[in-house]
Design an enzyme around this catalytic site. Structure first.
Site, short mmCIF file in Angstrom:
data_model
loop_
_atom_site.label_atom_id
_atom_site.label_comp_id
_atom_site.label_asym_id
_atom_site.label_seq_id
_atom_site.Cartn_x
_atom_site.Cartn_y
_atom_site.Cartn_z
CG ASP A 1 3.53 -6.64 -1.32
OD1 ASP A 1 3.42 -7.48 -0.42
OD2 ASP A 1 3.42 -6.93 -2.52
CG ASN B 1 -1.37 -7.65 -13.22
OD1 ASN B 1 -0.60 -8.29 -12.50
ND2 ASN B 1 -1.82 -6.46 -12.88
CG HIS C 1 1.11 -7.94 -9.58
ND1 HIS C 1 -0.18 -7.49 -9.38
CD2 HIS C 1 1.26 -8.97 -8.70
CE1 HIS C 1 -0.76 -8.20 -8.43
NE2 HIS C 1 0.08 -9.10 -8.01
CD GLU D 1 -0.73 -3.99 -10.04
OE1 GLU D 1 -0.44 -4.99 -10.73
OE2 GLU D 1 -1.74 -3.95 -9.33
C1 F6R Z 1 2.13 -10.56 -2.17
C2 F6R Z 1 2.55 -10.02 -3.46
C3 F6R Z 1 1.80 -10.29 -4.72
C4 F6R Z 1 1.22 -11.70 -4.80
C5 F6R Z 1 0.40 -11.85 -6.07
C6 F6R Z 1 -0.27 -13.20 -6.16
O1 F6R Z 1 2.97 -10.13 -1.14
O2 F6R Z 1 3.50 -9.31 -3.49
O3 F6R Z 1 2.66 -10.08 -5.81
O4 F6R Z 1 2.25 -12.65 -4.77
O5 F6R Z 1 -0.58 -10.85 -6.12
O6 F6R Z 1 -1.27 -13.27 -5.17
P1 F6R Z 1 -1.94 -14.67 -4.83
O7 F6R Z 1 -0.89 -15.54 -4.27
O8 F6R Z 1 -2.99 -14.33 -3.79
O9 F6R Z 1 -2.52 -15.20 -6.09
#
Ligand code: F6R
Length: 236
Positions: free
Chosen positions: A63, A129, A131, A136
């Protein structure tokens, strides 16, 4: 799902780096899918130290924030450069373009990239959550690349990287769950008690769009690396 629980995040990240090195050593892996955020930081640290030969490997990221240029210090392009690409040489990198003016064309371009570079090894983190990527709650399990609205929970979680929550981009381009599920092998990392509920739902809960990571229950080759805190609510 294979679940591997380590005492600490550091220990788990080291194991993931070892797994990566051994998986790529046969030369079969051509494309790896990569993630950003706090979770993979130690994994990338171990890759920088180990310097596995990645010169024939293409990377495809999950992303990118809408509205941030690749050289913005909070863009995921910049993150990847700082934490991995400037120290470990790969053949080619792909990320969505946060400044694309035509969103539909950008999503189509990224789907084309994914079609031309099927992912052999996909790294994932998970949101509190549930994702994966920026898919989401409510995201379709067969989704392709999309421009998505980030939830309040995700904006709040990501605010720690910005001066204030108002500066966090509210939208992102994200690879869809369908594309993630097309990966040959998926390696998901989760650390800390703030991920424990999402991990329990992903592993023990029913499959539901409300917890996007439960889509992984349908995939034949998923390995999950947890520290004890992220595993603390598992009962089985
Ligand atoms: C990042 C991504 C997100 C993160 C998730 C956890 O490229 O796609 O799904 O893996 O938000 O974020 P952290 O590791 O910062 O807790």
């Amino acid at each position: 799902m294979n679940i591997i629980i380590s005492k600490t995040k550091d220990e788990a990240s080291k194991k993931v780096a070892e797994l990566f090195a051994s998986d790529i050593s046969g030369g079969v892996i051509k494309t790896v899918g990569l993630a950003t955020g706090s979770t993979p930081l130690d994994f990338y640290k171990y890759l920088r130290a180990a310097q596995p030969d990645c010169q024939a490997i293409t990377t495809v990221n999950l992303d990118e924030y809408v509205g941030l240029a690749a050289n913005h210090d909070q863009s995921y392009s910049y993150f990847m450069h700082e934490h991995l690409f400037k120290d470990v040489a790969f053949a080619k990198h792909y990320l969505p373009d946060g400044l694309a003016t035509d969103s539909a064309a950008e999503c189509a371009r990224y789907d084309e990239v994914l079609a031309e570079n099927p992912i052999d090894w996909q790294l994932l983190g998970i949101g509190g959550n549930g994702h994966i990527g920026f898919n989401e709650p409510g995201a379709a399990f067969d989704g392709k690349t999309q421009r998505v609205q980030l939830t309040e929970a995700t904006l709040a979680a990501n605010a720690r990287f910005f001066d204030s929550i108002e500066e966090v981009p509210t939208e992102a381009y994200s690879m869809g769950i369908g594309s993630i599920l097309n990966s040959e092998k998926i390696v998901l990392l989760a650390f800390g008690e703030e991920k424990a509920a999402a991990i329990k739902a992903m592993i023990e809960g029913p499959m539901t769009n409300e917890v996007p990571a439960t889509a992984l229950q349908n995939h034949a080759n998923v390995t999950v690396f947890l520290d004890e805190a992220a595993a603390s609510l598992l009962t089985k």
